[in-house]
Design a protein around this motif. Structure first.
Motif, PDB file in Angstrom:
ATOM      1  N   ILE A  35       0.813  -1.280  -0.160  1.00 24.40           N
ATOM      2  CA  ILE A  35      -0.089   0.030   0.034  1.00 24.40           C
ATOM      3  C   ILE A  35       0.758   1.252  -0.167  1.00 24.40           C
ATOM      4  CG2 ILE A  35      -1.880   1.284   1.333  1.00 24.40           C
ATOM      5  CD1 ILE A  35      -2.779  -1.686   0.266  1.00 24.40           C
ATOM      6  N   ILE A  36       0.659   2.120  -0.919  1.00 24.82           N
ATOM      7  CA  ILE A  36       1.635   3.326  -1.241  1.00 24.82           C
ATOM      8  C   ILE A  36       0.653   4.688  -1.063  1.00 24.82           C
ATOM      9  CG2 ILE A  36       3.281   1.878  -2.436  1.00 24.82           C
ATOM     10  CD1 ILE A  36       2.317   3.453  -5.006  1.00 24.82           C
ATOM     11  N   ASP A  37       1.602   5.743  -0.501  1.00 24.15           N
ATOM     12  CA  ASP A  37       0.794   6.968  -0.569  1.00 24.15           C
ATOM     13  C   ASP A  37       1.160   7.454  -1.973  1.00 24.15           C
ATOM     14  OD1 ASP A  37       3.461   7.928  -0.856  1.00 24.15           O
ATOM     15  OD2 ASP A  37       3.194   8.658   1.300  1.00 24.15           O
ATOM     16  N   ASN A  38       0.505   8.850  -2.355  1.00 27.10           N
ATOM     17  CA  ASN A  38       0.760   9.468  -3.618  1.00 27.10           C
ATOM     18  C   ASN A  38       2.056   9.664  -3.947  1.00 27.10           C
ATOM     19  OD1 ASN A  38      -2.166   9.098  -3.835  1.00 27.10           O
ATOM     20  ND2 ASN A  38      -2.631  11.138  -3.046  1.00 27.10           N
ATOM     21  N   GLU A  39       2.983   9.479  -3.248  1.00 30.53           N
ATOM     22  CA  GLU A  39       4.144   9.865  -3.706  1.00 30.53           C
ATOM     23  C   GLU A  39       5.111   8.678  -3.849  1.00 30.53           C
ATOM     24  OE1 GLU A  39       3.272  12.256  -0.964  1.00 30.53           O
ATOM     25  OE2 GLU A  39       2.906  13.194  -2.930  1.00 30.53           O
ATOM     26  N   GLY A  40       4.407   7.557  -3.641  1.00 29.73           N
ATOM     27  CA  GLY A  40       5.007   6.235  -4.124  1.00 29.73           C
ATOM     28  C   GLY A  40       5.850   5.799  -2.749  1.00 29.73           C
TER      29      GLY A  40
ATOM     30  N   LEU B 144      -3.294   0.461  -3.468  1.00 28.35           N
ATOM     31  CA  LEU B 144      -2.847  -0.764  -3.737  1.00 28.35           C
ATOM     32  C   LEU B 144      -1.938  -0.879  -4.918  1.00 28.35           C
ATOM     33  CD1 LEU B 144      -2.822  -3.940  -3.173  1.00 28.35           C
ATOM     34  CD2 LEU B 144      -5.072  -3.903  -4.482  1.00 28.35           C
ATOM     35  N   ALA B 145      -0.732  -1.380  -4.450  1.00 26.78           N
ATOM     36  CA  ALA B 145       0.477  -1.012  -5.732  1.00 26.78           C
ATOM     37  C   ALA B 145       1.113  -2.563  -5.626  1.00 26.78           C
ATOM     38  CB  ALA B 145       1.408   0.025  -5.517  1.00 26.78           C
ATOM     39  N   ILE B 146       1.671  -2.873  -6.812  1.00 26.19           N
ATOM     40  CA  ILE B 146       2.329  -3.938  -7.155  1.00 26.19           C
ATOM     41  C   ILE B 146       3.817  -3.463  -7.759  1.00 26.19           C
ATOM     42  CG2 ILE B 146       2.386  -6.263  -8.254  1.00 26.19           C
ATOM     43  CD1 ILE B 146      -0.033  -5.731  -6.596  1.00 26.19           C
TER      44      ILE B 146
ATOM     45  N   TYR C 113       0.342   4.603 -15.250  1.00 28.75           N
ATOM     46  CA  TYR C 113       0.482   3.632 -14.259  1.00 28.75           C
ATOM     47  C   TYR C 113       1.479   3.267 -13.314  1.00 28.75           C
ATOM     48  CZ  TYR C 113      -3.612   1.480 -16.980  1.00 28.75           C
ATOM     49  OH  TYR C 113      -4.855   1.138 -17.376  1.00 28.75           O
ATOM     50  N   PHE C 114       2.713   3.712 -13.606  1.00 24.84           N
ATOM     51  CA  PHE C 114       3.812   3.822 -12.724  1.00 24.84           C
ATOM     52  C   PHE C 114       4.255   4.828 -11.838  1.00 24.84           C
ATOM     53  CE2 PHE C 114       3.409   0.739 -16.210  1.00 24.84           C
ATOM     54  CZ  PHE C 114       3.356  -0.414 -15.589  1.00 24.84           C
ATOM     55  N   LEU C 115       4.621   4.436 -10.626  1.00 20.33           N
ATOM     56  CA  LEU C 115       5.218   5.439  -9.933  1.00 20.33           C
ATOM     57  C   LEU C 115       6.230   4.725  -8.881  1.00 20.33           C
ATOM     58  CD1 LEU C 115       4.929   8.146  -8.293  1.00 20.33           C
ATOM     59  CD2 LEU C 115       3.180   7.166  -6.898  1.00 20.33           C
ATOM     60  N   ASN C 116       7.538   4.986  -9.042  1.00 25.13           N
ATOM     61  CA  ASN C 116       8.640   4.893  -8.272  1.00 25.13           C
ATOM     62  C   ASN C 116       8.852   3.306  -8.474  1.00 25.13           C
ATOM     63  OD1 ASN C 116       9.770   6.795  -6.708  1.00 25.13           O
ATOM     64  ND2 ASN C 116       8.723   6.478  -4.685  1.00 25.13           N
ATOM     65  N   GLY C 117       8.580   2.839  -9.497  1.00 23.40           N
ATOM     66  CA  GLY C 117       8.994   1.192  -9.662  1.00 23.40           C
ATOM     67  C   GLY C 117       7.529   0.570  -9.385  1.00 23.40           C
TER      68      GLY C 117
END
Ligand code: WTA
Length: 569
Positions: A388-393, A404-406, A427-431
């Motif tokens: 689970i990430i915030d809006n900054e990744g 929810l991030a993978i 779709y991608f943020l910080n990997g």
């Protein structure tokens, strides 16, 4: 029964110890299961069908059981190999080549599966379309993908604006036809050879385009490659727990990703008998299917389970469904009530699985040999890192809600959004691949779905983009503006509700609203037609002209309207 936690059921499962495997798993090991690991020759259709057809122990096993009110047909792996070879030869004859897009727009039928596999065998990219689509929906997809060929039925042909699609060179008609303009499926199949030299491809070559809705713009083409087979195979083995003698039934249509990843690839990569059901849903038909074909593993959706649940115990009683041993669900949140009903009706747990068109295969799941917490989507598949990430990744601690991030990539991840690289990048943020769903993770690592973060509507498990519906609504002569939201509904999860303003000279009436509803239904598709339409004086918009669907939703639900600082005067 303790509904906080349902312990694992007894049985011999392919994945015996989830936690252990999660620690040691490596996708490299999975590669060894495929014939290309030694031969170097790659094609997902080969692994799906031909490999079994070429194995004397499996060749005569039933691969496909098709059942519909007016038709029943069975095909062995060997027969399916030959039929798809024949269709591949038809495609070759009509100059379909590697990378060409070939779309399928027809009801579920054995011909669909032969054609689909044939397309993959020539190295082309298959684009399955849901048969309920109407002209606009069909046009958008064929236009965007620049499809060269379409396989359809004479009945559906009038929804295809043939003359307005310059790239569409050829149409194959499956069914009685006197048309000399188009290719006659049955005639050409009869003339085609049963042997075919498969086009060997690269693992990263395209094989499938699934169009899906976002909150803005037209539906987007989610592009999948042959490499996805690694994950189709392994998840079907461990999550669906497919074993040698299973009879498997996935209720999803191949127009949706579940109907390809787990209605075609998952079961057949594992060499299992696959039941395909045509015709309409009714509790009696479904229970009869489970009984008559001795279905042992069943993959369906919350909306279907809720319908069966409301049909009551009397609906299931007349049927013997004792072969059923494993039940799974996907598409929308699986309510704990439904799980409790499943424990009653089937004496089995219903296993929730989470994934998306873009992810290509299951990512967060419940496993037969793992304790289940009803209401939770479960834990990440081995080889998958979810967080689970915030809006900054940045990753958030347990029990905090966020995106929810993978961790990208994974084998079945989409490789592109067709012709829209900037959309893909977004779709991608910080990997991390950011799903658009909100969720939290508990201390034990179970994930809990909370909702969509965008305006995408999930009605009966089907993704509908509000923009598409709004665009269609305003094509109606009476409609000036439209804003569309999902409204919570006990059976369908959400229903589509439209707020509209009327053009001068039109007055609100039941007939007019019904006419507008039918207009969307006939133009787009039945599942995209708003069940409720409300005439408003004004549609709330931001100063930059964006429809504030969030505000419409708050009004509808009687919730506080929150920040309205961007609302236009
Ligand atoms: C939703 C279907 C809650 C979610 C395979 C996701 C779910 C979207 C679940 C993808 C689940 C899917 N619990 N919500 N188990 N599974 N969803 O692309 O919002 O048609 O983002 O893929 O459905 O829908 P799609």
């Amino acid at each position: 029964m303790n509904m906080q936690r349902i312990e694992t059921m007894t049985g011999n499962y392919n994945l015996e110890n989830y936690e252990e495997m999660y620690k040691n798993f490596n996708w490299e090991e999975v590669k060894k299961e495929f014939s290309w690991y030694d031969s170097g020759k790659v094609n997902i259709a080969y692994e799906t069908i031909d490999r079994h057809a070429d194995n004397p122990d499996k060749a005569d096993q039933t691969a496909l059981i098709y059942t519909a009110p007016d038709r029943e047909e069975k095909l062995t792996f060997s027969e399916l190999k030959q039929k798809s070879n024949q269709f591949a030869n038809v495609l070759k004859k009509h100059e379909i080549e590697k990378g060409d897009r070939v779309f399928l727009f027809m009801p579920r039928s054995p011909e669909f599966y032969m054609s689909f596999l044939g397309i993959l065998k020539v190295g082309a990219i298959a684009g399955p379309l849901f048969e309920a689509f109407m002209e606009q929906a069909v046009r958008d997809r064929l236009e965007d993908s620049e499809a060269k060929m379409l396989i359809t039925t004479p009945e559906l042909l009038n929804r295809v604006p043939v003359n307005e699609l310059p790239n569409l060179e050829k149409i194959v008609l499956v069914g009685d036809t006197n048309s000399s303009d188009h290719i006659d499926f049955y005639k050409e199949m009869e003339q085609a050879s049963k042997s075919f030299d498969i086009e060997w491809v690269d693992l990263e070559d395209g094989m499938l385009l699934h169009y899906t809705s976002g909150s803005t713009g037209k539906p987007k083409g989610v592009y999948h490659v042959h490499n996805a087979m690694l994950q189709h195979y392994q998840t079907a083995k461990w999550v669906l727990d497919l074993q040698k003698d299973d009879v498997y039934w996935c209720t999803a249509d191949p127009g949706w990703v579940t109907g390809t990843s787990y209605g075609i690839f998952g079961p057949w990569l594992n060499g299992v008998t696959n039941v395909i059901v045509g015709g309409r849903f009714s509790p009696e038909n479904w229970y009869k299917t489970l009984q008559d074909y001795k279905v042992s593993v069943w993959y369906s959706a919350p909306t279907a389970f809720r319908k069966l649940m409301s049909a009551g115990e009397d609906a299931v009683k007349p049927f013997d469904i004792s072969n059923l041993r494993h039940v799974l669900s996907v598409g929308e949140p699986l309510n704990p009530e439904v799980i409790a009903w499943g424990m009653d009706a089937f004496k089995l747990r219903i296993h929730d699985t989470w994934w998306m068109t873009e992810t290509g295969a299951q990512l967060i799941c419940n496993y037969p040999a793992l304790d289940m917490k009803p209401g939770s989507m479960g834990k990440p598949f081995p080889g998958i890192t979810a967080s689970i990430i915030d809006n900054e990744g940045n990753e958030l601690p347990p029990n905090q809600m966020g995106n929810l991030a993978i961790k990208a990539p994974w084998p079945s991840m989409m490789r592109a959004i067709w012709k829209r690289p900037e959309k893909y990048e977004s779709y991608f943020l910080n990997g991390w691949y950011v799903s658009g769903d909100s969720a939290y993770k508990d201390e034990e690592g179970y994930f809990w779905f909370q909702g969509r973060l965008d305006d995408v509507i999930n009605t009966s498990g089907e993704r509908v983009g509000p923009f598409e519906v709004e665009s269609k609504l305003i094509e109606h002569e009476a409609v000036a503006e439209a804003g569309v939201i999902g409204k919570p509904d006990p059976e369908r999860g959400e229903i589509i509700k439209a707020f509209i303003t009327l053009n001068d000279g039109y007055n609100k009436s039941d007939e007019l609203l019904e006419d507008i509803r039918q207009f969307v239904k006939k133009g787009l598709s039945a599942h995209a037609a708003p069940r409720e339409i409300e005439v408003a004086d004004k549609i709330p918009k931001t100063r930059s002209g964006k429809i504030m669907r969030r505000l419409l939703k708050s009004w509808e639900l009687g919730l506080p309207t929150g920040d309205t600082s961007t609302l236009e005067e």
